[in-house]
Write a protein that holds these residues in place. Sequence first.
Motif, PDB file in Angstrom:
ATOM      1  N   ASP A   1       5.408  -3.066  10.666  1.00 49.21           N
ATOM      2  CA  ASP A   1       6.674  -3.680  11.082  1.00 49.21           C
ATOM      3  C   ASP A   1       6.484  -4.573  12.309  1.00 49.21           C
ATOM      4  N   GLN A   2       5.384  -4.375  13.019  1.00 53.64           N
ATOM      5  CA  GLN A   2       5.165  -5.091  14.271  1.00 53.64           C
ATOM      6  C   GLN A   2       4.324  -6.362  14.108  1.00 53.64           C
ATOM      7  N   ILE A   3       3.844  -6.646  12.894  1.00 53.26           N
ATOM      8  CA  ILE A   3       2.970  -7.812  12.720  1.00 53.26           C
ATOM      9  C   ILE A   3       3.799  -9.103  12.765  1.00 53.26           C
ATOM     10  N   ASP A   4       3.123 -10.219  13.075  1.00 53.09           N
ATOM     11  CA  ASP A   4       3.847 -11.476  13.227  1.00 53.09           C
ATOM     12  C   ASP A   4       4.119 -12.120  11.869  1.00 53.09           C
ATOM     13  N   GLU A   5       4.868 -13.236  11.908  1.00 48.29           N
ATOM     14  CA  GLU A   5       5.401 -13.851  10.684  1.00 48.29           C
ATOM     15  C   GLU A   5       4.333 -14.300   9.681  1.00 48.29           C
ATOM     16  N   PRO A   6       3.277 -15.017  10.103  1.00 52.29           N
ATOM     17  CA  PRO A   6       2.285 -15.452   9.102  1.00 52.29           C
ATOM     18  C   PRO A   6       1.677 -14.281   8.337  1.00 52.29           C
ATOM     19  N   LEU A   7       1.379 -13.192   9.052  1.00 51.65           N
ATOM     20  CA  LEU A   7       0.814 -12.020   8.390  1.00 51.65           C
ATOM     21  C   LEU A   7       1.834 -11.379   7.454  1.00 51.65           C
ATOM     22  N   LYS A   8       3.101 -11.350   7.873  1.00 47.71           N
ATOM     23  CA  LYS A   8       4.148 -10.783   7.013  1.00 47.71           C
ATOM     24  C   LYS A   8       4.290 -11.574   5.718  1.00 47.71           C
ATOM     25  N   ASN A   9       4.189 -12.888   5.829  1.00 49.30           N
ATOM     26  CA  ASN A   9       4.348 -13.736   4.642  1.00 49.30           C
ATOM     27  C   ASN A   9       3.247 -13.488   3.621  1.00 49.30           C
ATOM     28  N   THR A  10       2.006 -13.448   4.108  1.00 49.12           N
ATOM     29  CA  THR A  10       0.910 -13.229   3.161  1.00 49.12           C
ATOM     30  C   THR A  10       0.919 -11.789   2.646  1.00 49.12           C
ATOM     31  N   PHE A  11       1.421 -10.857   3.452  1.00 50.68           N
ATOM     32  CA  PHE A  11       1.538  -9.470   2.993  1.00 50.68           C
ATOM     33  C   PHE A  11       2.540  -9.386   1.837  1.00 50.68           C
ATOM     34  N   GLN A  12       3.626 -10.140   1.931  1.00 54.70           N
ATOM     35  CA  GLN A  12       4.609 -10.154   0.836  1.00 54.70           C
ATOM     36  C   GLN A  12       3.997 -10.703  -0.452  1.00 54.70           C
ATOM     37  N   ASN A  13       3.225 -11.761  -0.334  1.00 58.13           N
ATOM     38  CA  ASN A  13       2.542 -12.305  -1.506  1.00 58.13           C
ATOM     39  C   ASN A  13       1.595 -11.289  -2.112  1.00 58.13           C
ATOM     40  N   MET A  14       1.030 -10.488  -1.254  1.00 54.45           N
ATOM     41  CA  MET A  14       0.025  -9.520  -1.681  1.00 54.45           C
ATOM     42  C   MET A  14       0.647  -8.291  -2.337  1.00 54.45           C
ATOM     43  N   HIS A  15       1.717  -7.760  -1.745  1.00 52.65           N
ATOM     44  CA  HIS A  15       2.238  -6.487  -2.283  1.00 52.65           C
ATOM     45  C   HIS A  15       3.190  -6.671  -3.461  1.00 52.65           C
ATOM     46  N   GLN A  16       3.661  -7.901  -3.698  1.00 55.00           N
ATOM     47  CA  GLN A  16       4.473  -8.186  -4.893  1.00 55.00           C
ATOM     48  C   GLN A  16       5.673  -7.229  -5.045  1.00 55.00           C
ATOM     49  N   GLY A  17       6.301  -6.920  -3.912  1.00 56.99           N
ATOM     50  CA  GLY A  17       7.494  -6.076  -3.962  1.00 56.99           C
ATOM     51  C   GLY A  17       7.224  -4.586  -3.854  1.00 56.99           C
ATOM     52  N   TYR A  18       5.962  -4.209  -3.666  1.00 58.20           N
ATOM     53  CA  TYR A  18       5.604  -2.787  -3.568  1.00 58.20           C
ATOM     54  C   TYR A  18       4.762  -2.555  -2.312  1.00 58.20           C
TER      55      TYR A  18
ATOM     56  N   SER B   1      -0.343  -0.835 -10.927  1.00 52.09           N
ATOM     57  CA  SER B   1      -1.044  -1.592  -9.880  1.00 52.09           C
ATOM     58  C   SER B   1      -2.557  -1.520 -10.011  1.00 52.09           C
ATOM     59  N   THR B   2      -3.038  -0.825 -11.041  1.00 52.58           N
ATOM     60  CA  THR B   2      -4.482  -0.688 -11.206  1.00 52.58           C
ATOM     61  C   THR B   2      -4.896  -1.090 -12.621  1.00 52.58           C
ATOM     62  N   CYS B   3      -6.203  -1.238 -12.800  1.00 54.15           N
ATOM     63  CA  CYS B   3      -6.720  -1.606 -14.116  1.00 54.15           C
ATOM     64  C   CYS B   3      -7.883  -0.679 -14.479  1.00 54.15           C
ATOM     65  N   ILE B   4      -8.357  -0.827 -15.692  1.00 57.54           N
ATOM     66  CA  ILE B   4      -9.557  -0.145 -16.169  1.00 57.54           C
ATOM     67  C   ILE B   4     -10.631  -1.208 -16.337  1.00 57.54           C
ATOM     68  N   LYS B   5     -11.855  -0.885 -15.932  1.00 52.52           N
ATOM     69  CA  LYS B   5     -12.951  -1.839 -16.128  1.00 52.52           C
ATOM     70  C   LYS B   5     -14.023  -1.212 -17.023  1.00 52.52           C
ATOM     71  N   ILE B   6     -14.450  -1.996 -18.012  1.00 53.85           N
ATOM     72  CA  ILE B   6     -15.503  -1.546 -18.919  1.00 53.85           C
ATOM     73  C   ILE B   6     -16.702  -2.469 -18.725  1.00 53.85           C
ATOM     74  N   LEU B   7     -17.792  -1.906 -18.240  1.00 55.69           N
ATOM     75  CA  LEU B   7     -18.986  -2.685 -17.929  1.00 55.69           C
ATOM     76  C   LEU B   7     -20.020  -2.511 -19.041  1.00 55.69           C
ATOM     77  N   ASP B   8     -20.352  -3.606 -19.696  1.00 56.55           N
ATOM     78  CA  ASP B   8     -21.347  -3.594 -20.763  1.00 56.55           C
ATOM     79  C   ASP B   8     -22.716  -3.907 -20.172  1.00 56.55           C
ATOM     80  N   MET B   9     -23.647  -2.955 -20.313  1.00 55.31           N
ATOM     81  CA  MET B   9     -24.982  -3.122 -19.736  1.00 55.31           C
ATOM     82  C   MET B   9     -25.988  -3.701 -20.731  1.00 55.31           C
ATOM     83  N   THR B  10     -25.510  -4.101 -21.896  1.00 54.01           N
ATOM     84  CA  THR B  10     -26.397  -4.745 -22.871  1.00 54.01           C
ATOM     85  C   THR B  10     -27.166  -5.888 -22.215  1.00 54.01           C
ATOM     86  N   GLY B  11     -28.479  -5.912 -22.439  1.00 56.81           N
ATOM     87  CA  GLY B  11     -29.275  -7.033 -21.936  1.00 56.81           C
ATOM     88  C   GLY B  11     -29.707  -6.913 -20.497  1.00 56.81           C
TER      89      GLY B  11
END
Length: 337
Positions: A17-34, A150-160
């Motif tokens: 709550d104490q951070i300044d405006e530029p940081l708040k703006n990019t934080f909003q872009n980052m959290h997408q409402g959450y 907010s999360t995904c699953i990753k499948i890593l193929d080690m072929t080759g």
Amino acid sequence: MGIANQEAIKQFQSLMDQIDEPLKNTFQNMHQGYPNETLVRFLKARDWNVAKAHKMLIDCLEWRIQNEIDSILTKPIIPADLYEAIRDSQLVGLSGYSKEGLPVIAIGAGLSTFDKASVHYYVQSHIQMNEYRDRIILPSATKEYGRHISTCIKILDMTGLRFSALNQIKLLTVISTVDDLNYPEKTETYYIVNAPYIFSACWKVVKPLLQERTRRKIQVLQGCGRDELLKIMDYSSLPHFCRKEGSGSSRRTGNGTTDNCFSLDHEFHQQLYNYIKQQAALIESISPIKQGSVHVDIPEPDPEDANLAKTIESELHKFGDLNRLSNSLNGLKVNGR
């Protein structure tokens, strides 16, 4: 969630709550409402230490501002031929969704060569996929499934996977550092499939070095992992390399390139590429699009991650030396006949 964790979130909220405006703006872009869920991700990444999580998040927000990450989806990789070359050498794609609605990200770890462009282009491409996932894919999944995803699953193929993977460790460490410090706790589970002997041998050495939190997320499946993965997703969401034994990460498997989630012709990459071009067109009248990569500052990796990369490199060197020795001995046997 325990009382101690709830108290940690409150303390973290108070600090934010104490951070300044530029940081708040990019934080909003980052959290997408959450915002709370985002705070929890950073707390988990720092074992619920509020001071460390706060520093990590502030560093992340400053990194986003300094490198204009909020506008990175307005910066297409051009010309199109270069972008297609990157897609052919950085094998990543969205193959579908799990039964719980989590995006399934497929990664051709064994056959990615990262040899068609500079490091900056590959980092730009990776960050753009991260941002598109967080701003478009995850919010759409949240809406469709009626719960916050907010999360995904990753499948890593080690072929080759080959000893030549040594050549990629520096770039992979850069990408891993970007993710660890700026996109923490975005992956629910990592599934390893089509693992050759070289991976299995390295894994025995690397696994004990991982943090318990990370180790719990990694599952090494037998073969292409199809049967296990079908417990959590439908067949249509399986990456092409998991659909049958021995299918591999071929860039042109399945019924044409549209079945191959690595291909530029796949629906995911078409939507991503078109989205970035559309966003660029909106601002092009103000500032013409320039050709060239976006140079992103790479934070210093965590010391534990740096040591891990050195260990992997050392193990690959050992196997490479053994492989060369074996080839030399075989050559002597052949010549001695």
